[in-house]
Write a protein that holds these residues in place. Structure first.
Motif, PDB file in Angstrom:
ATOM      1  N   ASP A 277       0.870  -1.262   0.083  1.00  0.00           N
ATOM      2  CA  ASP A 277      -0.040  -0.046   0.038  1.00  0.00           C
ATOM      3  C   ASP A 277       0.957   1.137  -0.012  1.00  0.00           C
ATOM      4  O   ASP A 277       0.612   2.196  -0.693  1.00  0.00           O
ATOM      5  CB  ASP A 277      -0.908  -0.022   1.255  1.00  0.00           C
ATOM      6  CG  ASP A 277      -1.886  -1.279   1.341  1.00  0.00           C
ATOM      7  OD1 ASP A 277      -2.449  -1.477  -0.056  1.00  0.00           O
ATOM      8  OD2 ASP A 277      -2.654  -1.253   2.393  1.00  0.00           O
ATOM      9  N   ARG A 278       1.945   1.243   0.738  1.00  0.00           N
ATOM     10  CA  ARG A 278       2.847   2.585   0.846  1.00  0.00           C
ATOM     11  C   ARG A 278       3.547   2.642  -0.625  1.00  0.00           C
ATOM     12  O   ARG A 278       3.757   3.787  -1.214  1.00  0.00           O
ATOM     13  CB  ARG A 278       3.954   2.045   1.704  1.00  0.00           C
ATOM     14  CG  ARG A 278       3.485   2.314   3.175  1.00  0.00           C
ATOM     15  CD  ARG A 278       4.710   2.410   4.257  1.00  0.00           C
ATOM     16  NE  ARG A 278       5.555   1.440   3.990  1.00  0.00           N
ATOM     17  CZ  ARG A 278       5.439   0.162   4.980  1.00  0.00           C
ATOM     18  NH1 ARG A 278       4.259   0.134   5.680  1.00  0.00           N
ATOM     19  NH2 ARG A 278       6.329  -0.875   4.649  1.00  0.00           N
ATOM     20  N   LEU A 279       3.746   1.478  -1.266  1.00  0.00           N
ATOM     21  CA  LEU A 279       4.502   1.748  -2.597  1.00  0.00           C
ATOM     22  C   LEU A 279       3.603   2.166  -3.681  1.00  0.00           C
ATOM     23  O   LEU A 279       4.003   2.970  -4.425  1.00  0.00           O
ATOM     24  CB  LEU A 279       5.260   0.218  -2.979  1.00  0.00           C
ATOM     25  CG  LEU A 279       6.408  -0.212  -1.959  1.00  0.00           C
ATOM     26  CD1 LEU A 279       6.667  -1.597  -2.470  1.00  0.00           C
ATOM     27  CD2 LEU A 279       7.626   0.692  -2.463  1.00  0.00           C
TER      28      LEU A 279
ATOM     29  N   LYS B 282       2.072   6.966  -7.289  1.00  0.00           N
ATOM     30  CA  LYS B 282       1.151   8.085  -7.824  1.00  0.00           C
ATOM     31  C   LYS B 282       0.582   7.568  -8.959  1.00  0.00           C
ATOM     32  O   LYS B 282       0.488   8.565 -10.062  1.00  0.00           O
ATOM     33  CB  LYS B 282       1.934   9.410  -7.884  1.00  0.00           C
ATOM     34  CG  LYS B 282       2.570   9.837  -6.577  1.00  0.00           C
ATOM     35  CD  LYS B 282       3.203  11.380  -6.832  1.00  0.00           C
ATOM     36  CE  LYS B 282       3.695  11.893  -5.438  1.00  0.00           C
ATOM     37  NZ  LYS B 282       4.228  13.045  -5.374  1.00  0.00           N
ATOM     38  N   PHE B 283       0.040   6.457  -9.020  1.00  0.00           N
ATOM     39  CA  PHE B 283      -0.964   6.271 -10.305  1.00  0.00           C
ATOM     40  C   PHE B 283      -2.108   7.043 -10.184  1.00  0.00           C
ATOM     41  O   PHE B 283      -2.615   7.589  -9.210  1.00  0.00           O
ATOM     42  CB  PHE B 283      -1.440   4.687  -9.983  1.00  0.00           C
ATOM     43  CG  PHE B 283      -0.461   3.570 -10.089  1.00  0.00           C
ATOM     44  CD1 PHE B 283       0.410   3.525 -11.033  1.00  0.00           C
ATOM     45  CD2 PHE B 283       0.074   3.170  -8.732  1.00  0.00           C
ATOM     46  CE1 PHE B 283       1.293   2.509 -11.105  1.00  0.00           C
ATOM     47  CE2 PHE B 283       1.124   2.092  -8.606  1.00  0.00           C
ATOM     48  CZ  PHE B 283       1.931   1.688  -9.867  1.00  0.00           C
TER      49      PHE B 283
ATOM     50  N   CYS C  98       8.440  -3.780  -5.336  1.00  0.00           N
ATOM     51  CA  CYS C  98       9.159  -3.000  -6.372  1.00  0.00           C
ATOM     52  C   CYS C  98       8.718  -1.656  -6.131  1.00  0.00           C
ATOM     53  O   CYS C  98       7.501  -1.320  -5.906  1.00  0.00           O
ATOM     54  CB  CYS C  98       9.198  -3.241  -7.576  1.00  0.00           C
ATOM     55  SG  CYS C  98       9.475  -5.015  -8.272  1.00  0.00           S
ATOM     56  N   GLU C  99       9.857  -0.678  -6.327  1.00  0.00           N
ATOM     57  CA  GLU C  99       9.485   0.712  -6.247  1.00  0.00           C
ATOM     58  C   GLU C  99       9.076   0.963  -7.534  1.00  0.00           C
ATOM     59  O   GLU C  99       9.870   0.950  -8.553  1.00  0.00           O
ATOM     60  CB  GLU C  99      10.844   1.391  -5.876  1.00  0.00           C
ATOM     61  CG  GLU C  99      11.192   1.449  -4.460  1.00  0.00           C
ATOM     62  CD  GLU C  99      10.567   2.685  -3.481  1.00  0.00           C
ATOM     63  OE1 GLU C  99       9.866   3.338  -4.138  1.00  0.00           O
ATOM     64  OE2 GLU C  99      10.606   2.399  -2.277  1.00  0.00           O
TER      65      GLU C  99
ATOM     66  N   VAL D  69      14.748   3.313  -7.903  1.00  0.00           N
ATOM     67  CA  VAL D  69      13.299   2.818  -8.517  1.00  0.00           C
ATOM     68  C   VAL D  69      13.424   1.725  -9.463  1.00  0.00           C
ATOM     69  O   VAL D  69      14.515   1.485 -10.049  1.00  0.00           O
ATOM     70  CB  VAL D  69      12.635   3.902  -9.239  1.00  0.00           C
ATOM     71  CG1 VAL D  69      11.368   3.729  -9.944  1.00  0.00           C
ATOM     72  CG2 VAL D  69      12.370   5.150  -8.069  1.00  0.00           C
ATOM     73  N   ASP D  70      12.718   0.749  -9.562  1.00  0.00           N
ATOM     74  CA  ASP D  70      12.636  -0.392 -10.267  1.00  0.00           C
ATOM     75  C   ASP D  70      11.972  -0.312 -11.626  1.00  0.00           C
ATOM     76  O   ASP D  70      12.303  -1.059 -12.552  1.00  0.00           O
ATOM     77  CB  ASP D  70      12.276  -1.405  -9.356  1.00  0.00           C
ATOM     78  CG  ASP D  70      12.955  -1.975  -8.043  1.00  0.00           C
ATOM     79  OD1 ASP D  70      14.039  -2.202  -8.102  1.00  0.00           O
ATOM     80  OD2 ASP D  70      12.182  -1.703  -6.993  1.00  0.00           O
TER      81      ASP D  70
END
Length: 241
Positions: free
Chosen positions: A50-52, A57-58, A122-123, A155-156
């Motif tokens: 949830d944090r990711l 910021k979709f 994943c970030e 970021v991935d």
């Protein structure tokens, strides 16, 4: 639960045990301990996802499982829907390019993949390209360009949505080229566009820069072509019948 037990849970960073310990069925001490810690780990993973997702910021809430596959999505020979769902392209630092007309599902699929990547730890970062252009120019004007570039080091997956809808000026094109050069073979990209690569000159003012940018983007890339009519138009017409 006593105040002392809550204190120990906090000290051990067991964020959920205090809330769930009395909901775990007890059969024997080993079963209870395993079930309790399994639930703690599961809730940790859900909270992390949830944090990711929030950080990414979709602009839409779309899942990979809700995407409706059809023969209108054309895969390259080395990939199919099953392979795409494994997200191994992220591990290999490969790119995905989704091309096709507006409304054919490109953003939905890109967002669904992004959500799935977040759930796997994943970030991810999501940008509409028109919004990113403004962000880049503002960061440059305010002297925060280096700081902005550093944001992506861990970021991935980066999703650039709607490439081609709004043209870049010369400065914006050069800034985006610098970013993509940073990300080349370091971070996976998903780019959605209504333009073929031969038409990207419409977006960027410099033909040599455009050629260099496309070269970096398509190297190690899987290109999916979306055909057919807009889902939104088709749905609207179906409601009128």
């Amino acid at each position: 639960m006593t105040a002392e037990l809550k204190r120990m849970c906090k000290s051990l960073r067991l964020a959920h045990v205090a809330d769930i310990y009395d909901r775990i069925p007890f059969e024997d001490p080993v079963q209870y301990a395993e079930a309790l810690l399994t639930m703690e780990l599961q809730l940790r993973e859900e909270a992390k996802a949830d944090r990711l997702i929030k950080k990414a910021k979709f602009i839409q809430e779309k899942s990979l499982s809700s995407f409706q596959w059809s023969e209108k999505v054309h895969f390259p020979p080395q990939m199919d829907a099953t392979e795409l769902g494994t997200l191994q392209f992220i591990e290999r630092k490969e790119n995905l390019i989704f091309t096709g007309s507006t409304g054919t599902g490109k953003t939905h699929l890109a967002t669904g993949i992004g959500h799935e990547a977040c759930r796997k730890g994943c970030e991810v970062r999501f940008y509409r390209v028109s919004d990113l252009a403004e962000v880049l120019e503002k960061a440059w004007a305010e002297g925060r360009w280096g700081q902005f570039r550093n944001r992506f080091k861990k970021v991935d997956l980066i999703i650039l949505d709607e490439m081609g809808y709004v043209p870049f000026n010369k400065e914006g094109a050069e800034l985006l080229f610098q970013l993509i050069s940073d990300w080349y073979e370091q971070t996976s990209l998903i780019i959605t566009s209504n333009l073929e690569f031969s038409q990207w000159n419409r977006v960027f003012s410099d033909s040599r820069l455009t050629a260099a940018l496309v070269d970096r983007v398509i190297h190690h890339a899987h290109i999916l072509n979306f055909t057919g009519d807009s889902f939104r138009v088709t749905h609207a017409l179906s409601r009128q019948k």
